[in-house]
Design a protein around this motif. Structure first.
Motif, PDB file in Angstrom:
ATOM      1  N   LYS A 296       0.836  -1.197   0.000  1.00 29.07           N
ATOM      2  CA  LYS A 296       0.000   0.000   0.000  1.00 29.07           C
ATOM      3  C   LYS A 296       0.867   1.242   0.000  1.00 29.07           C
ATOM      4  O   LYS A 296       2.068   1.177   0.275  1.00 29.07           O
ATOM      5  CB  LYS A 296      -0.940   0.005   1.202  1.00 29.07           C
ATOM      6  CG  LYS A 296      -0.273   0.041   2.563  1.00 29.07           C
ATOM      7  CD  LYS A 296      -1.327  -0.013   3.664  1.00 29.07           C
ATOM      8  CE  LYS A 296      -0.671  -0.046   5.042  1.00 29.07           C
ATOM      9  NZ  LYS A 296      -1.684  -0.098   6.126  1.00 29.07           N
ATOM     10  N   SER A 297       0.251   2.377  -0.289  1.00 32.82           N
ATOM     11  CA  SER A 297       0.917   3.670  -0.259  1.00 32.82           C
ATOM     12  C   SER A 297       0.224   4.539   0.785  1.00 32.82           C
ATOM     13  O   SER A 297      -0.947   4.895   0.622  1.00 32.82           O
ATOM     14  CB  SER A 297       0.856   4.349  -1.636  1.00 32.82           C
ATOM     15  OG  SER A 297       1.155   5.733  -1.519  1.00 32.82           O
ATOM     16  N   SER A 298       0.934   4.872   1.840  1.00 35.71           N
ATOM     17  CA  SER A 298       0.366   5.728   2.888  1.00 35.71           C
ATOM     18  C   SER A 298      -0.024   7.085   2.321  1.00 35.71           C
ATOM     19  O   SER A 298      -1.041   7.667   2.723  1.00 35.71           O
ATOM     20  CB  SER A 298       1.376   5.914   4.028  1.00 35.71           C
ATOM     21  OG  SER A 298       1.710   4.676   4.611  1.00 35.71           O
TER      22      SER A 298
ATOM     23  N   ASN B  18      -3.312   6.771   0.383  1.00 37.60           N
ATOM     24  CA  ASN B  18      -4.418   6.614   1.328  1.00 37.60           C
ATOM     25  C   ASN B  18      -4.768   7.937   2.006  1.00 37.60           C
ATOM     26  O   ASN B  18      -5.938   8.245   2.250  1.00 37.60           O
ATOM     27  CB  ASN B  18      -4.064   5.553   2.374  1.00 37.60           C
ATOM     28  CG  ASN B  18      -4.037   4.154   1.787  1.00 37.60           C
ATOM     29  OD1 ASN B  18      -4.560   3.914   0.707  1.00 37.60           O
ATOM     30  ND2 ASN B  18      -3.414   3.227   2.501  1.00 37.60           N
TER      31      ASN B  18
ATOM     32  N   GLU C  86      -8.504   3.431   2.605  1.00 41.28           N
ATOM     33  CA  GLU C  86      -7.362   2.523   2.592  1.00 41.28           C
ATOM     34  C   GLU C  86      -7.404   1.669   1.323  1.00 41.28           C
ATOM     35  O   GLU C  86      -8.348   0.899   1.116  1.00 41.28           O
ATOM     36  CB  GLU C  86      -7.358   1.615   3.829  1.00 41.28           C
ATOM     37  CG  GLU C  86      -6.101   0.750   3.905  1.00 41.28           C
ATOM     38  CD  GLU C  86      -6.021  -0.104   5.158  1.00 41.28           C
ATOM     39  OE1 GLU C  86      -5.027  -0.842   5.294  1.00 41.28           O
ATOM     40  OE2 GLU C  86      -6.951  -0.043   5.983  1.00 41.28           O
ATOM     41  N   ILE C  87      -6.388   1.829   0.497  1.00 42.76           N
ATOM     42  CA  ILE C  87      -6.271   1.045  -0.738  1.00 42.76           C
ATOM     43  C   ILE C  87      -5.099   0.079  -0.559  1.00 42.76           C
ATOM     44  O   ILE C  87      -3.983   0.500  -0.235  1.00 42.76           O
ATOM     45  CB  ILE C  87      -5.996   1.938  -1.968  1.00 42.76           C
ATOM     46  CG1 ILE C  87      -6.894   3.175  -1.982  1.00 42.76           C
ATOM     47  CG2 ILE C  87      -6.140   1.121  -3.248  1.00 42.76           C
ATOM     48  CD1 ILE C  87      -8.367   2.892  -2.073  1.00 42.76           C
ATOM     49  N   VAL C  88      -5.352  -1.205  -0.738  1.00 37.94           N
ATOM     50  CA  VAL C  88      -4.274  -2.197  -0.681  1.00 37.94           C
ATOM     51  C   VAL C  88      -4.200  -2.902  -2.033  1.00 37.94           C
ATOM     52  O   VAL C  88      -5.210  -3.075  -2.717  1.00 37.94           O
ATOM     53  CB  VAL C  88      -4.479  -3.223   0.457  1.00 37.94           C
ATOM     54  CG1 VAL C  88      -4.432  -2.529   1.806  1.00 37.94           C
ATOM     55  CG2 VAL C  88      -5.779  -3.989   0.303  1.00 37.94           C
ATOM     56  N   PHE C  89      -3.002  -3.267  -2.407  1.00 34.66           N
ATOM     57  CA  PHE C  89      -2.764  -3.814  -3.740  1.00 34.66           C
ATOM     58  C   PHE C  89      -2.213  -5.230  -3.654  1.00 34.66           C
ATOM     59  O   PHE C  89      -1.258  -5.485  -2.917  1.00 34.66           O
ATOM     60  CB  PHE C  89      -1.772  -2.937  -4.505  1.00 34.66           C
ATOM     61  CG  PHE C  89      -2.230  -1.520  -4.711  1.00 34.66           C
ATOM     62  CD1 PHE C  89      -2.956  -1.171  -5.843  1.00 34.66           C
ATOM     63  CD2 PHE C  89      -1.943  -0.540  -3.774  1.00 34.66           C
ATOM     64  CE1 PHE C  89      -3.379   0.137  -6.034  1.00 34.66           C
ATOM     65  CE2 PHE C  89      -2.359   0.770  -3.959  1.00 34.66           C
ATOM     66  CZ  PHE C  89      -3.086   1.111  -5.092  1.00 34.66           C
TER      67      PHE C  89
ATOM     68  N   THR D  79      -4.840 -10.210   4.218  1.00 36.06           N
ATOM     69  CA  THR D  79      -5.401  -8.972   4.759  1.00 36.06           C
ATOM     70  C   THR D  79      -6.871  -9.203   5.080  1.00 36.06           C
ATOM     71  O   THR D  79      -7.456 -10.193   4.634  1.00 36.06           O
ATOM     72  CB  THR D  79      -5.226  -7.795   3.777  1.00 36.06           C
ATOM     73  OG1 THR D  79      -5.612  -6.579   4.403  1.00 36.06           O
ATOM     74  CG2 THR D  79      -6.040  -7.997   2.500  1.00 36.06           C
TER      75      THR D  79
ATOM     76  N   LEU E 205       4.102   3.231  -5.714  1.00 39.64           N
ATOM     77  CA  LEU E 205       4.352   1.864  -5.240  1.00 39.64           C
ATOM     78  C   LEU E 205       5.759   1.370  -5.573  1.00 39.64           C
ATOM     79  O   LEU E 205       6.181   0.322  -5.077  1.00 39.64           O
ATOM     80  CB  LEU E 205       3.321   0.900  -5.836  1.00 39.64           C
ATOM     81  CG  LEU E 205       1.844   1.244  -5.568  1.00 39.64           C
ATOM     82  CD1 LEU E 205       0.940   0.240  -6.268  1.00 39.64           C
ATOM     83  CD2 LEU E 205       1.556   1.290  -4.069  1.00 39.64           C
TER      84      LEU E 205
ATOM     85  N   LYS F 273     -12.072   0.097   2.738  1.00 41.87           N
ATOM     86  CA  LYS F 273     -10.807  -0.591   2.468  1.00 41.87           C
ATOM     87  C   LYS F 273     -10.987  -1.382   1.173  1.00 41.87           C
ATOM     88  O   LYS F 273     -11.814  -2.295   1.101  1.00 41.87           O
ATOM     89  CB  LYS F 273     -10.425  -1.532   3.615  1.00 41.87           C
ATOM     90  CG  LYS F 273      -9.071  -2.219   3.394  1.00 41.87           C
ATOM     91  CD  LYS F 273      -8.678  -3.071   4.593  1.00 41.87           C
ATOM     92  CE  LYS F 273      -7.325  -3.751   4.386  1.00 41.87           C
ATOM     93  NZ  LYS F 273      -6.953  -4.608   5.536  1.00 41.87           N
TER      94      LYS F 273
END
Length: 329
Positions: free
Chosen positions: A27-29, A32, A38-41, A168, A272, A299
């Motif tokens: 992720k990229s703080s 976000n 909250e985006i998670v890859f 996650t 990223l 999220k």
């Protein structure tokens, strides 16, 4: 045919696990903070051969081997990532592979396909390549490994989200690109089985919007010519009979223009520090559109489907500097 279950996807994951990489969740703080969510890859761009396609090809071929159907040769038609996956899987399993593709195949993907030992047969158009593979499968009695329109392929692609959900938690939405529909179909099955309230979002290039046309008309529509889009991994002419019903069950579907594809490809590579294909970056535009209508913090899991880009495509992506405009909702 019976519908695909979570148990099928779990079995596929066990089957292919010795041969694939468990790709990380990143992720990229900064991203976000900018978006307020909250985006998670899921970084399938770090998968062997550089794309998620390895999962479906391996699942189909390993299952065929277990059942005594693999034989000595496999054939496939592909614009690149599936070609590499089938070539690699064939090398691992010790069988011959012939890949049929259009001449506009990415040079990087073509070189990798041949490096893994496959024979590459090039046609003027993707339609011609698709016809050739049908004939080759009938003539040679070889196992035909389609890029998306098969339950074993969809099941294998479903392992991406199945795996991600173990890495996650508390995911409220999943976003993935749509070409032929194998990845998004598998993602939908796995997501809804694990958590029924998850929203599943598909993204497609506006210039290659056969799936969107199909969803609007209620029947599968086919493009008349090869689309010219940065997202070459989603430049299929039509979705499949196996994947279309899953597309119809999606919670959101977005057509993304070329500027947005280039914008997110630049920003995800920058934030990223990953080599991300335009096809995978495209999903972020869909996520932003979806987030605009959300009233609480979400999220979102974004599947970065691949990372194979050649020099020419990279030049097109970076023709204009989109990093001057920061991401926002």
């Amino acid at each position: 045919m019976p519908s695909i279950t979570l148990s099928d996807i779990e079995t596929a994951h066990t089957r292919i696990k010795p041969y694939i990489s468990q790709t990380p969740i990143i992720k990229s703080s900064l991203l976000n903070e900018w978006l307020g969510h909250e985006i998670v890859f899921k970084a399938e761009c770090l998968q062997k051969t550089g794309a998620f396609k390895m999962r479906g090809a391996l699942n189909m071929m390993l299952k065929a081997k277990q059942e005594g159907r693999l034989g000595n040769e496999v054939v496939a038609s592909s614009s690149g990532n599936h070609a590499q996956a089938v070539a690699y899987a064939a090398q691992v399993l010790g069988v011959k592979a012939t890949i049929y593709s259009a001449k506009n195949i990415s040079t990087v993907k073509a070189a990798a396909t041949q490096y893994y030992g496959a024979t590459l047969d090039l046609s003027n158009t993707r339609k011609e390549a698709d016809q050739k593979v049908k004939e080759a499968a009938q003539k040679n009695g070889a196992l035909w490994v389609p890029p998306f329109n098969h339950q074993d392929i969809i099941t294998g692609q479903g392992t991406v989200v199945f795996e991600a959900m173990q890495q996650t938690d508390k995911i409220s939405a999943v976003a993935a690109p749509v070409g032929g529909g194998g990845l998004i179909s598998g993602s939908l099955i796995a997501s809804k089985a694990i958590s029924p309230n998850i929203q599943v979002l598909g993204a497609e290039p506006l210039l290659a919007n056969d799936a969107a046309q199909s969803l609007r008309t209620g029947s599968i529509q086919s493009l008349t010519a090869q689309p010219n889009t940065l997202a070459d991994g989603a430049a299929t002419l039509a979705v499949g009979q196996e994947t279309f019903p899953y597309l119809q069950a999606l919670d959101g579907f977005y057509e993304i223009d070329e500027q947005q594809i280039a914008y997110w490809c630049q920003w995800l590579q920058h934030l990223l520090k990953l080599h991300v294909e335009p096809t995978s970056a495209m999903s972020m535009a869909a996520v932003v559109n979806w987030l605009k209508n959300q009233t609480t913090r979400q999220k979102v899991l974004v599947i970065l489907s691949g990372g194979n880009i050649d020099y020419q495509k990279m030049q097109q992506i970076w023709q204009f500097n989109h990093l001057e405009n920061m991401p926002s909702l």
